[in-house]
Design a protein around this motif. Structure first.
Motif, short mmCIF file in Angstrom:
data_model
loop_
_atom_site.label_atom_id
_atom_site.label_comp_id
_atom_site.label_asym_id
_atom_site.label_seq_id
_atom_site.Cartn_x
_atom_site.Cartn_y
_atom_site.Cartn_z
N LYS A 50 -0.67 -13.50 -11.24
CA LYS A 50 -1.39 -13.35 -10.37
C LYS A 50 -0.90 -14.49 -9.46
O LYS A 50 0.12 -14.78 -9.69
CB LYS A 50 -3.03 -13.18 -10.19
CG LYS A 50 -4.13 -12.60 -11.24
CD LYS A 50 -5.42 -12.81 -11.37
CE LYS A 50 -6.49 -11.36 -12.44
NZ LYS A 50 -7.47 -12.06 -12.00
N VAL A 94 -3.51 -9.30 -7.48
CA VAL A 94 -2.36 -8.51 -8.32
C VAL A 94 -1.86 -7.55 -7.68
O VAL A 94 -2.17 -6.59 -7.02
CB VAL A 94 -3.82 -7.40 -9.53
CG1 VAL A 94 -2.87 -6.86 -10.55
CG2 VAL A 94 -4.91 -8.83 -9.82
N TYR A 95 -0.37 -7.23 -8.38
CA TYR A 95 0.20 -6.30 -7.89
C TYR A 95 0.20 -5.29 -8.35
O TYR A 95 -0.31 -4.70 -9.33
CB TYR A 95 1.93 -6.56 -8.07
CG TYR A 95 2.92 -5.61 -7.79
CD1 TYR A 95 2.67 -5.47 -5.86
CD2 TYR A 95 3.49 -4.80 -8.17
CE1 TYR A 95 3.64 -4.33 -5.75
CE2 TYR A 95 4.44 -4.22 -8.03
CZ TYR A 95 4.43 -3.91 -6.07
OH TYR A 95 5.21 -3.32 -5.84
N LYS A 96 -0.35 -4.07 -7.61
CA LYS A 96 -0.49 -2.39 -7.87
C LYS A 96 0.51 -1.29 -7.58
O LYS A 96 0.35 -1.01 -7.54
CB LYS A 96 -1.99 -2.32 -7.40
CG LYS A 96 -3.04 -2.95 -7.53
CD LYS A 96 -3.44 -2.90 -8.80
CE LYS A 96 -4.60 -3.29 -8.72
NZ LYS A 96 -5.88 -3.18 -10.04
N GLY A 97 1.40 -1.87 -6.92
CA GLY A 97 2.73 -1.49 -6.76
C GLY A 97 2.88 -0.47 -5.27
O GLY A 97 2.04 -1.16 -4.70
N LYS A 100 1.64 -2.95 -2.64
CA LYS A 100 0.16 -3.77 -2.39
C LYS A 100 0.58 -4.66 -3.57
O LYS A 100 0.06 -3.75 -4.62
CB LYS A 100 -0.57 -2.23 -2.65
CG LYS A 100 -0.63 -1.27 -1.21
CD LYS A 100 -1.40 0.13 -0.99
CE LYS A 100 -0.78 0.71 -0.47
NZ LYS A 100 -1.87 1.88 -0.38
N TRP A 101 -1.20 -5.83 -3.05
CA TRP A 101 -1.82 -6.71 -3.89
C TRP A 101 -2.76 -6.49 -3.63
O TRP A 101 -3.87 -6.45 -2.35
CB TRP A 101 -1.31 -7.71 -3.55
CG TRP A 101 0.11 -7.78 -3.82
CD1 TRP A 101 1.00 -8.88 -4.70
CD2 TRP A 101 1.64 -7.54 -3.10
NE1 TRP A 101 2.15 -9.11 -5.27
CE2 TRP A 101 2.31 -8.21 -4.48
CE3 TRP A 101 1.66 -7.15 -2.57
CZ2 TRP A 101 3.67 -7.72 -3.63
CZ3 TRP A 101 3.59 -7.03 -1.43
CH2 TRP A 101 4.00 -6.87 -2.34
N GLU A 102 -4.33 -6.06 -4.33
CA GLU A 102 -5.43 -6.28 -3.92
C GLU A 102 -6.12 -6.50 -5.47
O GLU A 102 -5.57 -7.69 -6.14
CB GLU A 102 -5.50 -4.92 -4.84
CG GLU A 102 -4.92 -3.75 -3.50
CD GLU A 102 -4.82 -1.74 -3.42
OE1 GLU A 102 -5.30 -1.90 -5.01
OE2 GLU A 102 -4.80 -0.88 -3.16
N ASP A 103 -7.19 -6.86 -5.25
CA ASP A 103 -8.03 -7.31 -5.55
C ASP A 103 -8.65 -8.79 -5.42
O ASP A 103 -8.68 -9.51 -6.60
CB ASP A 103 -8.39 -6.81 -7.23
CG ASP A 103 -8.15 -6.05 -7.52
OD1 ASP A 103 -8.83 -4.74 -7.43
OD2 ASP A 103 -7.38 -4.95 -8.59
N GLU A 118 -6.98 -7.43 1.04
CA GLU A 118 -5.36 -6.92 0.33
C GLU A 118 -4.45 -6.79 0.66
O GLU A 118 -4.14 -7.33 2.00
CB GLU A 118 -5.88 -5.56 0.25
CG GLU A 118 -7.37 -4.48 -0.18
CD GLU A 118 -7.15 -3.52 0.28
OE1 GLU A 118 -8.30 -2.24 -1.15
OE2 GLU A 118 -7.36 -2.69 0.71
N LYS A 120 -0.70 -6.00 2.18
CA LYS A 120 0.32 -4.87 1.72
C LYS A 120 1.92 -5.51 2.82
O LYS A 120 1.76 -5.72 3.72
CB LYS A 120 0.42 -3.50 2.25
CG LYS A 120 0.68 -2.31 2.70
CD LYS A 120 0.37 -0.98 3.07
CE LYS A 120 1.50 0.04 2.83
NZ LYS A 120 1.21 0.64 3.30
#
Length: 151
Positions: A50, A94-97, A100-103, A118, A120
Motif C-alpha cells: 500500500k 492500492v495500485y489499480k493499474g 491509478k491508486w484507489e481505496d 483516489e 491518478k
C-alpha cells in the motif's frame, strides 16, 4: 514446430516485459509532491503493498508564537497537539493499474476532515488527488506537482 517455438518465445518475452513495466508503473507515484496551493509538500512512500503520504514541508511551518504548527482543527482533542510536519495524511492506497491508486484516505488538516481518496498520475510530474465523500462524483480534485522523484 519452428513457428510454434518462435511464437512461444515472443509471447514469453512480452509477458516478462509487461510484468516488469507494471511493477515499475505501480511505484511511479513515489516521491515528494507539492499541493495545488503551494502551501505544503507530501512525501508518498510504500509500506507493504500500500501507498502512504506524510507532510514533509510547510510554507508556514510555525504558528504566531514561533512554535511548530499543530493539528488544531482535528475533531479529537487528544490529536490537536500533534505537529503537522511529519503527519501521515495519505493512507491505504492500492495500485489499480492505468496510473491509478484507489481505496485510500486523505486527511485535510485545514478542516480536520478525513475523506475517501483516489490518485491518478497524469504525467511524470502531475498527480491528481481527488478527495470525496461517498462516491467520487461528489468531491474535489487538487493537482499536485512533483518536487523530488524517488531515488
Amino acid at each position: 514446430m519452428r513457428y510454434t517455438l518462435k511464437t512461444l518465445l515472443i509471447t514469453t518475452l512480452f509477458y516478462l516485459t509487461s510484468s516488469v513495466l507494471f511493477a515499475q508503473n505501480a511505484d511511479a507515484v513515489l516521491g515528494v509532491w507539492k499541493n495545488g496551493e503551494g502551501t505544503g509538500m507530501v512525501q508518498i512512500y510504500k509500506k507493504g503493498e500500500k501507498y502512504y503520504g506524510k507532510i514533509v514541508w510547510l510554507k508556514v511551518p510555525n504558528d504566531a508564537d514561533g512554535k511548530p504548527r499543530t493539528d488544531v482543527n482535528n475533531p479529537e482533542p487528544k490529536l490537536q497537539s500533534r505537529t503537522l510536519k511529519g503527519l501521515e495524511n495519505l493512507r491505504d492506497f492500492v495500485y489499480k493499474g492505468q496510473n491509478k491508486w484507489e481505496d485510500g484516505r486523505v486527511y485535510d488538516p485545514k478542516n480536520g476532515n478525513d475523506y475517501s481518496c483516489e490518485m491518478k498520475l497524469i504525467d511524470d510530474n502531475t498527480l491528481e488527488v481527488r478527495g470525496f465523500i461517498g462516491v467520487s462524483l461528489f468531491g474535489r480534485t487538487d493537482v499536485w506537482k512533483r518536487q523530488v522523484k524517488k531515488s
